[in-house]
Design a protein around this motif. Structure first.
Motif, PDB file in Angstrom:
ATOM      1  N   VAL A 154      37.765  45.435  49.230  1.00 16.16           N
ATOM      2  CA  VAL A 154      38.133  46.541  49.255  1.00 16.16           C
ATOM      3  C   VAL A 154      38.009  46.986  50.864  1.00 16.16           C
ATOM      4  O   VAL A 154      38.873  47.521  51.611  1.00 16.16           O
ATOM      5  CB  VAL A 154      37.546  48.033  48.302  1.00 16.16           C
ATOM      6  CG1 VAL A 154      37.879  49.233  48.863  1.00 16.16           C
ATOM      7  CG2 VAL A 154      38.074  47.549  47.096  1.00 16.16           C
TER       8      VAL A 154
ATOM      9  N   PHE B 264      34.826  46.303  42.619  1.00 19.27           N
ATOM     10  CA  PHE B 264      35.293  47.633  43.017  1.00 19.27           C
ATOM     11  C   PHE B 264      33.997  48.773  43.011  1.00 19.27           C
ATOM     12  O   PHE B 264      33.953  49.843  43.902  1.00 19.27           O
ATOM     13  CB  PHE B 264      36.464  48.195  42.168  1.00 19.27           C
ATOM     14  CG  PHE B 264      36.873  49.601  42.853  1.00 19.27           C
ATOM     15  CD1 PHE B 264      38.072  49.557  43.738  1.00 19.27           C
ATOM     16  CD2 PHE B 264      36.447  50.610  42.292  1.00 19.27           C
ATOM     17  CE1 PHE B 264      38.643  50.613  44.149  1.00 19.27           C
ATOM     18  CE2 PHE B 264      37.141  51.927  42.634  1.00 19.27           C
ATOM     19  CZ  PHE B 264      38.003  52.015  43.656  1.00 19.27           C
TER      20      PHE B 264
ATOM     21  N   GLY C   1      33.927  50.424  46.515  1.00 19.01           N
ATOM     22  CA  GLY C   1      35.208  51.175  46.252  1.00 19.01           C
ATOM     23  C   GLY C   1      34.822  52.541  46.908  1.00 19.01           C
ATOM     24  O   GLY C   1      36.221  53.107  47.110  1.00 19.01           O
TER      25      GLY C   1
ATOM     26  N   ILE D  10      45.443  48.624  46.299  1.00 15.99           N
ATOM     27  CA  ILE D  10      44.337  47.923  45.816  1.00 15.99           C
ATOM     28  C   ILE D  10      44.563  47.644  44.201  1.00 15.99           C
ATOM     29  O   ILE D  10      44.592  48.532  43.408  1.00 15.99           O
ATOM     30  CB  ILE D  10      42.912  48.773  46.062  1.00 15.99           C
ATOM     31  CG1 ILE D  10      42.796  48.988  47.431  1.00 15.99           C
ATOM     32  CG2 ILE D  10      41.738  48.329  45.264  1.00 15.99           C
ATOM     33  CD1 ILE D  10      41.925  50.303  47.723  1.00 15.99           C
TER      34      ILE D  10
END
Length: 557
Positions: free
Chosen positions: A418, A442, A446, A461
């Protein structure tokens, strides 16, 4: 020349060296640097939400641009968080400079607030770790850091900045530009010996990898493999070195590789290793190519002399960068090309066969989804990948090209993809950026979705949600079938979470929902998250958890 604060000298020197982007989490230990950046807008600061994410962004920027990624963090906890990015840059051979605020010089060695000796802390995972105690020497240290990060095998440099040094004023001269990085050139007799050995080989295999590959060097590799008729495999997560549509591209030697490719490597009568270190993953636990004396003749070319003979004893070792070696080889007449044409075609067909997914498993057929995505993505698309079994769909079914890129951590750091996607979209806003990340990864970084929204970056994503740490669960079932421990996860609604940030949030549970979701995400104009709700049984591109469990139980009975 006027006297400037240490903070001003830091920023002015970075600008003079060619830095235009830096990732940071603000801290009081380097306020002078933050203040100086106000007057130098050509150095764009990207405020991140956690130092690990900031360091991953800097590492990805270094991979993408070929110049050191810059990261600024505060002392103590900030530096500890950033350490994961430094380790990634070290194992991935990525140029990076981490600047860390530090306690004042007169407080050193008292265990002052957040004090750490960063030279000791980062010594094992950085090419160089130092502290600047004199503002007048800042340009000297930064130029050396830039040169060190790029020279030989690229890697990270860490510089500690005492806060009182940053307030100190000094008269200094800015560098005229980035330093010239020396690149070793191969000796002509060695190149001729390489060419002669290659000309005699019936079944040679090139293995390429490592850092420092420019677009020109990659183009030269494509010409060389075509002219000499040699198949080329890429080391772990270096699939973007040779255009995957090239007739000599053989596939990648990573996790879950093509079994046919492994067999071709075993059949090879010459291994020409260019830039790769031949690490654990690429060699399948050092079993595919056994150290220290490989059973097949090995020619190893690496820019760093310390890597030559470190693990494997080659028949011929050449210290050279990829571009210089390929340039020298291009001046010689290719020998034996026709006799190898059938070998190249066979290896290439093995790769094409591996690109065909097996039968659909469950409502969401990821093989079908990613073969569609392979054809949909532009040739210059950037794909970031995290650590985990889900990454196999991108490794196996996507095709990477130049200037398109594959950004993925070879050290297997979860949470990389990410931040890397955010950094890539900031640096290359005109290109498609697609991120592949598991539900576990994630939820580690995230929150950098907030950074994407703040910076106006628009990555797509893909969150692979199977409700578990899949790779560890796979190994549990293989070693302790049916005994699940600490790998089951409780997850949020990822699409709803994305919408709470202001991003597009979509959920895909069936194969026919995938393509429309991708199209909507690419057209959104801002960051998008697509949650892929996977069948937990589908643990890799080749097998299921039930099959692994049954095999393990049968072996124990």
């Amino acid at each position: 020349m006027q006297a400037r604060t240490g903070g001003q000298i830091i920023v002015d020197t970075l600008c003079a060296l060619g830095a235009d982007l830096a990732f940071c989490v603000a801290g009081e230990s380097y306020l002078e640097v933050l203040d100086a950046a106000v007057d130098r807008p050509e150095l764009r600061l990207i405020p991140c939400r956690q130092e690990g994410g900031a360091a991953f962004m800097a590492e990805a920027h270094g991979k993408l641009t070929g110049k050191p990624g810059i990261c600024l963090v505060t002392r103590g906890p900030g530096a500890c968080n950033a350490a994961i990015g430094v380790h990634t840059a070290f194992q991935d051979s990525t140029p990076m400079i981490l600047l860390v605020g530090q306690v004042a010089r007169d407080q050193r060695d008292r265990e002052a607030f957040q004090e750490i000796d960063f030279r000791q802390m980062f010594g094992p995972v950085a090419k160089w770790a130092a502290q600047i105690d004199d503002a007048a020497r800042i340009p000297e240290y930064l130029v050396r850091a830039w040169r060190t990060a790029l020279s030989g095998r690229p890697g990270p440099v860490v510089l500690a900045l005492p806060e009182d040094m940053l307030r100190e004023r000094a008269v200094t001269r800015d560098p005229a530009g980035p330093p010239v990085i020396p690149v070793p050139h191969p000796a002509i007799p060695d190149v001729r010996r390489l060419a002669g050995t290659l000309a005699q080989a019936q079944r040679p295999m090139v293995i390429v990898g490592g850092g420092g590959w420019s677009d020109d060097a990659c183009a030269a590799l494509a010409r060389m493999t075509e002219a000499w008729q040699v198949p080329a495999a890429c080391s772990f997560r270096r699939q973007d070195i040779l255009d995957n549509t090239h007739p000599c591209y053989a596939g990648d030697l990573g996790t879950g590789p093509n079994p046919a490719l492994l067999e071709r490597v075993r059949e090879a009568d010459l291994l020409l290793v260019l830039g790769a270190r031949l690490g654990e993953i690429t060699t399948q636990g050092y079993a595919l190519v056994q150290p220290p004396f490989p059973s097949v003749p090995l020619i190893h070319i690496h820019v760093d002399a310390e890597e030559l003979g470190r693990v494997y004893q080659p028949q011929l070792a050449i210290q050279a960068g990829p571009a210089t070696l390929l340039r020298a080889l291009s001046e010689l007449t290719p020998g034996g090309a026709e006799q190898r044409r059938g070998w190249v075609e066979q290896v290439r067909q093995n790769y094409l066969d591996w690109q065909v997914p097996g039968g659909a498993k469950g409502d969401l057929d990821l093989g079908a989804c990613f073969t569609w995505l392979r054809d949909r993505l532009a040739a210059d698309a950037i794909v970031t990948n995290d650590a985990g079994n889900f990454s196999g769909w991108g490794h196996r079914f996507l095709r990477y090209r130049r200037p398109g890129r594959q950004l993925a951590p070879t050290n297997g750091a979860m949470g990389y993809a990410v931040p890397a996607a955010v950094a890539a979209k900031i640096a290359r806003p005109e290109r498609d950026v697609v991120c592949m990340v598991g539900d576990g990864g994630f939820l580690m970084t995230g929150q950098e979705l907030a950074t994407a929204m703040h910076a106006g970056a628009a990555p797509v994503i893909l969150v692979f949600n199977n409700g578990m740490y899949g790779t560890i669960r796979m190994h549990q079932e293989m070693r302790f079938p049916g005994r699940v421990s600490a790998t089951t996860l409780t997850n949020p609604d990822f699409a709803a979470l994305a919408r709470s940030y202001g991003a597009l949030g979509l959920t895909v549970s069936r194969t026919d929902e995938f393509a429309p979701a991708i199209e909507e995400a690419l057209a959104a104009g801002h960051a998008a998250v697509i949650e892929l709700r996977m069948d937990p049984e589908v643990i890799t591109t080749r097998t299921t958890l039930s099959a692994l469990r049954a095999k393990a139980e049968a072996s124990k009975s």
